[in-house]
Motif scaffolding. Structure first.
Motif, short mmCIF file in Angstrom:
data_model
loop_
_atom_site.label_atom_id
_atom_site.label_comp_id
_atom_site.label_asym_id
_atom_site.label_seq_id
_atom_site.Cartn_x
_atom_site.Cartn_y
_atom_site.Cartn_z
N ASP A 289 58.71 8.23 48.93
CA ASP A 289 59.93 7.44 49.14
C ASP A 289 59.91 6.38 48.05
O ASP A 289 58.95 6.30 47.28
N PRO A 290 60.95 5.56 47.93
CA PRO A 290 60.99 4.62 46.80
C PRO A 290 59.77 3.69 46.73
O PRO A 290 59.39 3.26 45.65
N LEU A 291 59.13 3.43 47.87
CA LEU A 291 58.00 2.50 47.89
C LEU A 291 56.65 3.17 47.64
O LEU A 291 55.68 2.49 47.33
N VAL A 292 56.56 4.47 47.86
CA VAL A 292 55.24 5.11 47.99
C VAL A 292 55.09 6.39 47.17
O VAL A 292 55.93 7.28 47.25
N THR A 293 53.99 6.46 46.43
CA THR A 293 53.55 7.73 45.83
C THR A 293 52.22 8.11 46.47
O THR A 293 51.36 7.26 46.67
N ARG A 294 52.07 9.40 46.81
CA ARG A 294 50.80 9.88 47.36
C ARG A 294 50.05 10.65 46.29
O ARG A 294 50.64 11.47 45.59
N VAL A 295 48.76 10.37 46.19
CA VAL A 295 47.89 11.11 45.25
C VAL A 295 46.75 11.71 46.06
O VAL A 295 45.98 10.99 46.70
N LEU A 296 46.64 13.04 46.03
CA LEU A 296 45.61 13.74 46.80
C LEU A 296 44.31 13.78 46.00
O LEU A 296 44.29 14.22 44.85
N ALA A 297 43.22 13.33 46.64
CA ALA A 297 41.90 13.34 45.97
C ALA A 297 41.28 14.73 46.03
O ALA A 297 41.55 15.49 46.97
N PRO A 298 40.43 15.06 45.05
CA PRO A 298 39.83 16.41 45.01
C PRO A 298 38.58 16.51 45.87
O PRO A 298 37.52 16.87 45.39
#
Ligand SMILES: [Zn+2]
Length: 287
Positions: A26-35
């Motif tokens: 959403d405009p506030l949040v980016t998700r980054v998945l860890a390996p």
């Protein structure tokens, strides 16, 4: 009592291993998945980059494992938002969420904040339940959610989305750890998040839950009640050890998750013992 139905079964969530590495949620949040995928961490730890667009700043929530490729992915997400990391927030002390907190805090020159001093570090900040943080052009509410661990916190965003750490997972159910966790506190925490009327649950592991977050919280509450019912039913046939209870109640689950199931079982037995419904330890019997 029949097993509660998981409402997410029909939501078309990405299958295990199919989550995108980096997504703007959403405009506030980016998700980054860890390996760091595993039977317990599912697809891996979700690290969230949170900040108001155009503020030039962002907060990193649950940095996860101290892994060079993961740091590079988080830095790319920050760059895509045109943001500098101004704080690192941590939901709870488990390594798969907290390991990178201090090294990345130092790397970014950002303050680390968590529910426990050992996670926040000597120059960090211990968060108070109910506190409102004004960071990165937005307000983040600190929601106490003990149960999975004692120090567990969730973070409520201005959008109404709640970053729930391991309190609620994107798939399956969470573990009430033993001896640290607490089933009664866990149930209260589920109700507390439910009462917030969350617009979305952004989980520590697994897909984000946006379709009907309240239904997932209802399912989690019903699931705990069902486990209790199952334990009491098995004990109704005679005393049993924890291993015997787990082998019966979790017969349909891979044995890889049985150690975690044993923790939730011991935590549930503690609750039932406190309520005077069971007694003894090995074996446990109905009171
Ligand atoms: Zn955890």
């Amino acid at each position: 009592m029949t097993a509660p139905v998981d409402p997410r079964a029909t939501w078309g969530l990405p299958a295990p291993g199919q989550m995108a590495r980096t997504v703007e949620l959403d405009p506030l949040v980016t998700r980054v998945l860890a390996p760091n995928p595993s039977p317990m961490s599912l697809d891996g730890t979700n690290t969230y980059v949170v900040g108001a667009p155009g503020s030039g700043r962002a907060v990193v929530v649950d940095p996860g494992p101290d892994d060079a490729a993961h740091l590079a992915a988080v830095e790319a997400a920050l760059a895509a938002r045109g943001a500098q990391c101004v704080a690192v927030l941590v939901t709870h002390h488990h390594e798969d969420h907290a390991e990178a907190a201090l090294p990345w805090g130092a790397h970014f020159g950002a303050e680390v904040a968590a529910g426990r001093a050992v996670v926040a570090g000597p120059r960090g900040r211990v968060l108070e339940p109910g506190e409102r943080l004004n960071l990165a052009g937005t307000t983040i509410g600190v929601v106490p959610t003990p149960g999975h661990t004692k120090d567990h916190l969730a973070f409520r965003l201005e959008s109404g989305a709640v970053l729930v750490g391991d309190h609620v997972l994107g798939r399956g159910t969470s573990v009430v750890t033993y001896p640290e966790g607490d089933v009664l506190a866990y149930l209260e925490s589920l109700r507390r998040v439910h009462d917030l009327g969350p617009a979305a649950l952004y989980c520590g592991h697994g897909p984000e839950l946006t379709e009907d977050p309240g239904a997932v919280l209802d399912f989690y509450l019903a699931h705990r009640a069902y486990r209790e019912h199952q334990l009491l039913e098995v004990l109704g046939q005679g005393p049993a050890t924890v291993d015997e209870l787990v082998a019966t109640v979790y017969a349909a689950y891979p044995q890889q998750v049985w150690p975690a199931a044993a923790q939730s079982t011991r935590a549930t037995l503690d609750k039932l013992r406190a309520e005077g419904r069971v007694e003894g330890t090995e074996p446990v019997r109905l009171a």
